[in-house]
Design an enzyme around this catalytic site. Structure first.
Site, PDB file in Angstrom:
ATOM      1  N   ASP A   1      -1.572 -10.966  12.913  1.00 33.10           N
ATOM      2  CA  ASP A   1      -0.801  -9.952  12.193  1.00 33.10           C
ATOM      3  C   ASP A   1      -0.177  -8.943  13.158  1.00 33.10           C
ATOM      4  O   ASP A   1       0.358  -7.922  12.749  1.00 33.10           O
ATOM      5  CB  ASP A   1      -1.699  -9.223  11.172  1.00 33.10           C
ATOM      6  CG  ASP A   1      -2.939  -8.590  11.814  1.00 33.10           C
ATOM      7  OD1 ASP A   1      -3.072  -8.671  13.061  1.00 33.10           O
ATOM      8  OD2 ASP A   1      -3.764  -8.022  11.079  1.00 33.10           O
TER       9      ASP A   1
ATOM     10  N   ASP B   1     -12.229  -2.248  22.355  1.00 29.77           N
ATOM     11  CA  ASP B   1     -12.793  -2.063  21.023  1.00 29.77           C
ATOM     12  C   ASP B   1     -14.219  -2.572  20.889  1.00 29.77           C
ATOM     13  O   ASP B   1     -14.736  -3.248  21.782  1.00 29.77           O
ATOM     14  CB  ASP B   1     -11.881  -2.711  19.968  1.00 29.77           C
ATOM     15  CG  ASP B   1     -11.356  -4.077  20.395  1.00 29.77           C
ATOM     16  OD1 ASP B   1     -11.921  -4.676  21.327  1.00 29.77           O
ATOM     17  OD2 ASP B   1     -10.377  -4.546  19.804  1.00 29.77           O
TER      18      ASP B   1
ATOM     19  N   HIS C   1      -1.846  -7.275  15.519  1.00 32.41           N
ATOM     20  CA  HIS C   1      -2.727  -6.189  15.976  1.00 32.41           C
ATOM     21  C   HIS C   1      -2.982  -6.271  17.478  1.00 32.41           C
ATOM     22  O   HIS C   1      -2.994  -7.350  18.070  1.00 32.41           O
ATOM     23  CB  HIS C   1      -4.043  -6.123  15.177  1.00 32.41           C
ATOM     24  CG  HIS C   1      -5.010  -7.223  15.405  1.00 32.41           C
ATOM     25  ND1 HIS C   1      -5.515  -8.010  14.387  1.00 32.41           N
ATOM     26  CD2 HIS C   1      -5.614  -7.668  16.535  1.00 32.41           C
ATOM     27  CE1 HIS C   1      -6.369  -8.877  14.888  1.00 32.41           C
ATOM     28  NE2 HIS C   1      -6.449  -8.698  16.184  1.00 32.41           N
TER      29      HIS C   1
ATOM     30  N   GLU D   1      -4.588  -2.385  13.336  1.00 29.78           N
ATOM     31  CA  GLU D   1      -4.026  -3.285  12.339  1.00 29.78           C
ATOM     32  C   GLU D   1      -2.674  -2.739  11.852  1.00 29.78           C
ATOM     33  O   GLU D   1      -2.380  -1.549  12.034  1.00 29.78           O
ATOM     34  CB  GLU D   1      -4.991  -3.378  11.149  1.00 29.78           C
ATOM     35  CG  GLU D   1      -6.376  -3.908  11.509  1.00 29.78           C
ATOM     36  CD  GLU D   1      -6.426  -5.422  11.611  1.00 29.78           C
ATOM     37  OE1 GLU D   1      -5.376  -6.065  11.829  1.00 29.78           O
ATOM     38  OE2 GLU D   1      -7.533  -5.968  11.490  1.00 29.78           O
TER      39      GLU D   1
HETATM   40  C1  F6R Z   1     -10.191  -7.988  21.341  1.00 28.65           C
HETATM   41  C2  F6R Z   1      -9.014  -7.431  20.693  1.00 28.65           C
HETATM   42  C3  F6R Z   1      -8.180  -8.214  19.727  1.00 28.65           C
HETATM   43  C4  F6R Z   1      -7.854  -9.618  20.222  1.00 28.65           C
HETATM   44  C5  F6R Z   1      -7.015 -10.382  19.191  1.00 28.65           C
HETATM   45  C6  F6R Z   1      -6.761 -11.812  19.617  1.00 28.65           C
HETATM   46  O1  F6R Z   1     -10.819  -7.036  22.169  1.00 28.65           O
HETATM   47  O2  F6R Z   1      -8.732  -6.294  20.924  1.00 28.65           O
HETATM   48  O3  F6R Z   1      -6.976  -7.520  19.487  1.00 28.65           O
HETATM   49  O4  F6R Z   1      -7.169  -9.549  21.433  1.00 28.65           O
HETATM   50  O5  F6R Z   1      -7.678 -10.378  17.963  1.00 28.65           O
HETATM   51  O6  F6R Z   1      -7.972 -12.501  19.661  1.00 28.65           O
HETATM   52  P1  F6R Z   1      -8.093 -13.976  20.256  1.00 28.65           P
HETATM   53  O7  F6R Z   1      -7.825 -13.880  21.704  1.00 28.65           O
HETATM   54  O8  F6R Z   1      -9.528 -14.384  19.990  1.00 28.65           O
HETATM   55  O9  F6R Z   1      -7.097 -14.803  19.521  1.00 28.65           O
END
Ligand code: F6R
Length: 244
Positions: A139, A70, A141, A146
């Site tokens: 959440d 992303d 995701h 989301e």
């Molecule tokens: C990042 C991504 C997000 C993260 C998620 C957890 O490329 O796709 O889904 O993996 O938000 O983020 P952290 O590891 O910072 O807790």
């Protein structure tokens, strides 16, 4: 039938080592493999480990291709909070991967539909993702998919929830600077990967980890779809698996 392998590690550093073992095994058997990569805090120990292993001669990234999950809408590749910048700083600048073999969705795309379609096409031309790395949001995701009323399919634009913007504001000066949308691989893109490795660390992820793999499969918890993937390995530290 749950196909998920859960590997428990002591702490995030050990999680990074166990995840690196999966990457090392793949790259050494398929040197031109395709990796799906993630940003955020969870993969950092893994990236440090991969850099160290290439320096030690255990892995060679020179033929590897990578596609990131992303990117924030509206951020240029050289913006310090962009995911392209994150990947350069935390991995790509320190390994032998060729710049033309790394793709991240274009945060500045003028024609979003064309950019998303081209992204999917590039992955397909490379032969599909061999190993998709994931973190998980509070959440549920994955990528920036989301909670929703249905599972998304391919790379698309996604408005970010307040919860995700709050969680990510730690990297920005204020919440107002956190973009309100992102481009992300879809759930379909992620599910098409041959193998999925998810990294989960910290007590704050314990509830969502349990819900994702031991609760109902529902688009309200996007990661729960992974219960239907044939090859998922979740690597978590002691804190994150406290409720399992
Ligand atoms: C990042 C991504 C997000 C993260 C998620 C957890 O490329 O796709 O889904 O993996 O938000 O983020 P952290 O590891 O910072 O807790």
């Amino acid at each position: 039938m749950l196909h998920v392998h859960i590997l428990k590690a002591k702490d995030p550093a050990e999680v990074g080592k166990l995840a690196a073992d999966q990457f090392e095994a793949l790259i050494n058997t398929k040197p031109a493999c395709v990796l799906g990569l993630a940003t955020g805090s969870s993969p950092l120990p893994l990236y440090r480990e991969l850099i160290a292993r290439e320096k030690a001669g255990k892995i060679d990234f020179s033929r590897v291709r990578s596609a990131n999950l992303d990117e924030y809408k509206g951020l240029a590749p050289d913006h310090p909070q962009s995911y392209r910048y994150f990947m350069q700083e935390n991995l790509f600048n320190h390994i032998s991967i060729k710049p033309e073999n790394t793709i991240v969705p274009d945060g500045l795309a003028a024609d979003v539909d064309a950019m998303c379609a081209a992204y999917e096409r590039q992955i397909e031309e490379w032969g599909g993702v061999d190993l998709q790395l994931l973190g998980i949001g509070h959440d549920g995701h994955i990528g920036f998919n989301e909670p929703d009323s249905q599972f998304s399919t391919m790379t698309h634009e996604m408005p970010l929830t307040q919860m995700t913007r709050e969680a990510n504001k730690r990297f920005f000066n204020s919440i107002d600077e956190v973009p309100t949308a992102a481009y992300t691989m879809g759930i379909g893109t992620v599910m098409a990967a041959r193998k999925v490795v998810m990294i989960v660390t910290g007590r704050d992820k314990a509830e969502i980890l349990k819900k994702s793999f031991f609760g109902p499969v529902t688009p309200e918890v996007p990661a729960s779809i992974l219960q239907f993937h044939p090859d998922v390995t979740v690597i978590c530290d002691e804190a994150a698996c406290e409720l399992l």
